[in-house]
Enzyme design. Structure first.
Site: not given
Ligand code: IPE
Ligand code: IPE
Ligand code: MG
Length: 256
Positions: A31, A26, A74
């Site tokens: 990021w 995750d 998702n």
């Protein structure tokens, strides 16, 4: 499973390695955001991180690595991100399966693959067939996976067997249910790692992690590298796994 490096990379460390590590990879989106990049750039970087972690786990003699690539939830993400992820899975498989094969890694997938495109389903099946006999390490990829889906699917399979007269209701014990789940006969994860700072399970291996040691780190997945895996393994080795017993009982067992 493999014997090589079964204990540790440090010959003086005799504490057993985790046999099976399960990871929730995750933090890709965050990021990317920190770098003012689109989220999908984080997913791309995440694939590279996975390649390095597989390589390091192999070197450390980890027998099984199960990674969460895409949860059954998702699909709720923006269509464009989902589409990018699907394409990324195909490219990553095409680019990396040969290399995994040459390194003796057997690749398997858990999750409902029927929801994927025919092209991705074929890439998955080809990867499994090519690598099935490999013995150095097993890499299980959880894709369109959900722990509840896994349990529900096993229930349906077992109920059908009872209805067909192949099993008795009394045959449905914990061992039988466990074996019917998607990781089947594989040993349960010893160590669970979630990167990205959240401390939740997100419908990952619900049944299988009943006694797994849980490790959470703030490191974002694309930054998670070999030394981070070493830290998690070292942390695992400090745990006393009691499985319901008292510390004193374990000391007695150890000295017996
Ligand atoms: C995990 O990273 C990758 C997938 C779920 C496919 P995220 O995309 O969830 O990254 P964050 O949590 O938004 O940072
Ligand atoms: C879990 O991550 C799934 C994967 C890493 C593939 P998410 O980022 O989707 O989890 P939640 O929704 O924040 O719990
Ligand atoms: Mg996330």
């Amino acid at each position: 499973m493999i014997r090589r490096n079964q204990r540790s990379h440090n010959p003086e460390d005799t504490r057993p390695n985790p046999r099976h590590i399960a990871i929730i990879m995750d933090g890709n989106g965050r990021w990317a955001k920190r770098r003012h990049l689109p989220r999908v750039a984080g997913h791309k970087a995440g694939v590279n991180a996975l390649r390095d972690i597989v390589e390091h786990a192999l070197a450390r003699g980890i027998g099984i690595l199960t990674v969460y690539a895409f949860s059954s939830e998702n699909w709720r993400r923006p269509e464009e991100e989902v589409r990018f992820l699907m394409d990324l899975f195909i490219t990553a498989l095409q680019e990396q399966v040969q290399d995994l094969h040459e390194n003796g890694v057997a690749v398997g997938f858990i999750g409902d693959r029927l929801a994927f495109s025919k092209k991705l389903q074929k890439a998955i099946a080809d990867a499994e067939t090519l690598t099935q006999a490999n013995k150095a390490m097993r890499l299980m990829v959880a894709a369109n996976y959900g722990g509840r889906w896994d349990i529900a699917t096993a229930c349906r399979t077992l109920a059908a067997a009872v209805a067909a007269g192949k099993l008795e209701v009394t045959d449905l014990d914990e061992t039988r249910i466990g074996r019917t789940l998607s990781l089947g006969e594989l040993p349960e994860p010893d160590l669970f790692i979630r990167t990205g700072g959240e401390q939740r399970i997100s419908n990952y291996l619900l049944w299988q992690i009943a006694y797994t040691e849980l490790y959470f780190t703030d490191v974002l997945w694309p930054d998670f590298s070999a030394p981070d895996l070493d830290l998690a393994i070292d942390w695992y080795k400090e745990r006393q796994r009691r499985f319901g017993r008292t510390p004193e009982q374990l000391a007695d067992i150890d000295s017996a």
